[in-house]
Design a protein around this motif. Structure first.
Motif, short mmCIF file in Angstrom:
data_model
loop_
_atom_site.label_atom_id
_atom_site.label_comp_id
_atom_site.label_asym_id
_atom_site.label_seq_id
_atom_site.Cartn_x
_atom_site.Cartn_y
_atom_site.Cartn_z
N VAL A 86 -0.18 35.43 143.19
CA VAL A 86 -1.47 35.67 144.03
C VAL A 86 -2.73 35.65 143.28
CG1 VAL A 86 -0.73 36.14 146.53
CG2 VAL A 86 -0.96 37.99 144.70
N SER A 87 -3.70 35.18 143.82
CA SER A 87 -5.20 35.38 143.52
C SER A 87 -5.71 36.64 144.08
CB SER A 87 -6.08 33.98 143.62
OG SER A 87 -5.55 33.03 143.42
N ALA A 88 -7.01 36.80 143.44
CA ALA A 88 -7.73 37.95 144.28
C ALA A 88 -7.97 37.79 145.77
CB ALA A 88 -8.76 38.37 143.33
N GLN A 89 -8.24 38.55 146.45
CA GLN A 89 -8.77 38.32 147.96
C GLN A 89 -10.04 37.47 148.04
OE1 GLN A 89 -7.88 42.19 149.50
NE2 GLN A 89 -7.03 41.22 151.33
N THR A 120 -13.55 37.87 145.85
CA THR A 120 -13.47 39.46 145.06
C THR A 120 -13.67 39.02 143.55
OG1 THR A 120 -11.62 40.08 146.33
CG2 THR A 120 -11.83 41.33 144.32
N THR A 121 -13.24 38.08 143.19
CA THR A 121 -13.53 37.69 141.83
C THR A 121 -15.24 37.67 141.38
OG1 THR A 121 -11.49 36.72 141.48
CG2 THR A 121 -13.04 36.37 139.60
N ASP A 122 -15.70 36.74 142.20
CA ASP A 122 -17.09 36.61 142.19
C ASP A 122 -17.91 37.97 142.27
OD1 ASP A 122 -17.07 33.81 142.05
OD2 ASP A 122 -16.94 33.58 144.09
N GLY A 163 -8.83 42.28 140.51
CA GLY A 163 -8.91 41.68 141.91
C GLY A 163 -7.75 41.36 142.23
N GLU A 164 -6.61 40.93 141.32
CA GLU A 164 -5.30 40.38 141.55
C GLU A 164 -4.57 41.68 141.76
OE1 GLU A 164 -7.53 38.56 140.02
OE2 GLU A 164 -7.04 36.50 140.73
N GLN A 165 -4.81 42.91 140.97
CA GLN A 165 -3.70 43.87 141.37
C GLN A 165 -3.74 44.63 142.75
OE1 GLN A 165 -4.44 47.21 138.32
NE2 GLN A 165 -3.06 48.38 139.45
N GLY A 205 -1.79 36.78 139.43
CA GLY A 205 -2.22 35.53 138.74
C GLY A 205 -3.47 35.82 137.63
N PHE A 206 -3.67 34.74 136.80
CA PHE A 206 -4.75 34.65 136.08
C PHE A 206 -4.95 35.81 134.78
CE2 PHE A 206 -9.13 36.52 137.20
CZ PHE A 206 -10.04 35.50 136.43
N GLN A 207 -3.74 36.28 134.66
CA GLN A 207 -3.99 37.44 133.30
C GLN A 207 -2.87 37.71 132.89
OE1 GLN A 207 -2.95 41.45 135.43
NE2 GLN A 207 -4.29 40.80 137.09
N GLY A 213 -9.55 32.17 132.73
CA GLY A 213 -10.70 31.44 133.21
C GLY A 213 -10.46 31.10 134.71
N ARG A 214 -11.62 30.81 135.33
CA ARG A 214 -11.80 30.35 136.82
C ARG A 214 -10.57 29.63 137.44
NH1 ARG A 214 -15.82 33.09 139.52
NH2 ARG A 214 -14.17 33.24 141.03
N GLY A 215 -9.96 30.00 138.40
CA GLY A 215 -8.90 29.23 139.04
C GLY A 215 -7.58 29.29 138.22
N GLY A 216 -7.37 30.14 137.42
CA GLY A 216 -6.52 30.06 136.40
C GLY A 216 -5.11 30.51 137.09
N SER A 217 -4.96 31.23 138.05
CA SER A 217 -3.80 31.67 139.02
C SER A 217 -2.81 30.46 138.95
CB SER A 217 -4.11 32.29 140.32
OG SER A 217 -4.64 33.47 140.23
N ASP A 218 -3.06 29.22 139.11
CA ASP A 218 -2.57 27.89 139.43
C ASP A 218 -1.63 27.87 138.12
OD1 ASP A 218 -3.86 27.28 141.55
OD2 ASP A 218 -5.12 26.05 140.68
N THR A 219 -2.28 27.96 136.97
CA THR A 219 -1.63 27.93 135.70
C THR A 219 -0.32 29.04 135.61
OG1 THR A 219 -3.56 27.25 134.77
CG2 THR A 219 -1.65 27.57 133.14
N1 ASP Z 1 -9.16 34.88 140.86
C1 ASP Z 1 -9.43 34.16 139.84
C2 ASP Z 1 -10.68 33.27 140.40
O1 ASP Z 1 -11.42 33.62 141.28
C3 ASP Z 1 -8.24 33.33 139.65
C4 ASP Z 1 -7.87 32.28 140.67
O2 ASP Z 1 -8.25 32.48 141.83
O3 ASP Z 1 -7.12 31.28 140.33
O4 ASP Z 1 -11.06 32.24 139.41
#
Ligand code: ASP
Ligand code: ADP
Ligand code: MG
Length: 401
Positions: free
Chosen positions: A40-43, A46-48, A73-75, A135-137, A149-155
């Motif tokens: 999961v990503s942050a809600q 949240t990251t912004d 955020g992901e925690q 995700g993302f960490q 990096g942004r969007g990294g949870s997909d990876t």
């Molecule tokens: N929370 C992170 C972001 O907003 C990672 C992700 O959503 O994939 O970039």
């Protein structure tokens, strides 16, 4: 009975109701007899919000501390989702990146996954628990938290799928799949049933936010089949894989990227080595240069223009300025109001006239082209940013209406 990785983005877990919705999707998959690892990503935003908080305290805060902050955020979302799953009567365990075995390079803010030691994940699965991973960490060799990096949870999701040899990697998001253009901007964009890794990688790199490009790169490398689908509507999404059964589409999509700046160095000496010296200095600082155009100037000089990501423009200009100080007479011009619009399609390799059709669409919409770049499966143009949406609509209309 299978082993399935399911990833849910920020909007899919934005509030309590959405978290419960995700818990139901996950437990339904489990009830069908599958083992499930959830990323999961942050809600929501949240990251912004965390980034803004950090900058408020110190605009030049170190990247290490920014990673420590952003990873929080992901925690929150993993623990909430694990509790939501428990509330439905199932066993779940939440794991931070390091607990899930993510070992990364040391570059804060843009760390690369070196290895996923999946022992802990496997042990938890062995106890029939639903494993919920942040995700993302990950963790670098200094035992510091890093982010991807942004969007990294997909990876993160694809990396786990590869490490545990999962049968499927599903990326749940707020649209029903991968479309021929951003469905929020282009109402008649068409959902693709399937797309190849290569085309998806180009689309993602050229600005289609729906998948992070590194995740696609990794999926291709480890042959992980991905599915992009909606967390809100239960229907099949888009499959991303090596080869698609449908005949090669001429164009699979149109993408827009506004994280672009153009830097022009005007009046440099027309002699060997200038481009090499300039671009090697940028490369040494890890600055990616994209479209490059060199043209003949006046009086034995030439002009070199190139694009970089807007967030690295300032640094790039400083590096070029330093270099130019050793070469007299030149001038640097920066444009931060440009956008890159691209078309991607494996079919264009074998079809003439694709570029002409794209340029005609831009001409009809009165959009001026500043730079052009092509490869076997993509054509990109650099244009004025304020025309970008109009340009995407015109190009999409020309190829898909
Ligand atoms: N929370 C992170 C972001 O907003 C990672 C992700 O959503 O994939 O970039
Ligand atoms: P998540 O939070 O689930 O990771 P993102 O916001 O990162 O979701 O990605 C989903 C968004 O990507 C969609 O809401 C959509 O606006 C955008 N998008 C851009 N291009 C495309 C495309 N070609 N197909 C589908 N969605 C796209
Ligand atoms: Mg995303």
């Amino acid at each position: 009975m299978g082993l399935i990785v399911q990833k849910f983005g920020g909007s899919s877990v934005a509030n309590a109701e959405r978290v419960m919705n995700v818990a139901r999707i996950v437990t339904d998959t489990y009830k069908q007899g599958n083992d499930v690892v959830v990323v999961v990503s942050a809600q929501g935003d949240t990251t912004d919000d965390l980034i803004a908080k950090g900058r408020e305290i110190n605009p030049k805060g170190s990247k290490r501390e920014m990673d420590m902050l952003m990873s929080a955020g992901e925690q929150i979302s993993i623990s909430l989702l694990a509790m939501a799953i428990e509330s439905l009567g199932f066993h779940a365990v939440s794991l931070l990146g390091w607990q899930a075995g993510f070992e990364t390079s040391s570059v804060y803010g843009a760390a690369r996954i070196k290895r996923v030691n999946a022992d802990r994940i496997k042990t938890e699965i062995g106890q029939r628990k639903i494993v919920v991973v942040a995700g993302f960490q990950g963790l670098n060799r200094y035992d510091d938290i890093t982010t991807f990096g942004r969007g990294g949870s997909d990876t993160s999701a694809v990396a786990i799928a590869a490490a545990i040899n999962a049968d499927r990697c599903q990326i749940f998001t707020d649209v029903e799949g991968v479309y021929t253009a951003d469905p929020r901007k282009i109402p008649n964009a068409v959902k693709l049933e399937e797309i190849t890794y290569d085309e998806m990688l180009e689309l993602a790199t050229l600005g289609a936010q729906v998948l992070n490009n590194r995740s696609v790169e990794m999926a291709k490398k480890y042959n992980v089949e991905m599915e992009v689908l909606s967390s809100l509507v239960r229907k099949p999404g888009t499959i991303v894989k090596e080869a698609v059964k449908v005949e090669k589409m001429l164009i699979s999509g149109v993408a827009k990227d506004t994280n672009v700046s153009r830097i022009s160095v005007i009046g440099v000496a027309d002699e060997p080595g200038i481009a090499f010296k300039m671009f090697s200095r940028l490369a040494a600082k890890n600055i990616n240069v994209d479209i490059i155009l060199q043209s003949v100037g006046r009086d034995q000089t030439k002009d070199i223009s190139f694009t970089v990501a807007r967030d690295s423009c300032e640094e790039a200009v400083a590096i070029i300025k330093q270099f130019m100080d050793s070469v007299s007479g030149s001038e640097i011009v920066v444009d931060n109001t440009v956008a890159k619009v691209s078309i991607v399609g494996a079919g264009m390799e074998s079809h003439a006239g694709v570029a002409a059709k794209m340029f005609e669409a831009l001409y009809s919409a009165a959009v001026n082209i500043q730079m052009i770049a092509t490869s076997e499966i993509k054509i990109s143009v650099l244009i004025e940013e304020s025309y970008a949406d109009k340009a995407v609509a015109a190009i999409h209309g020309a190829f898909f209406d």
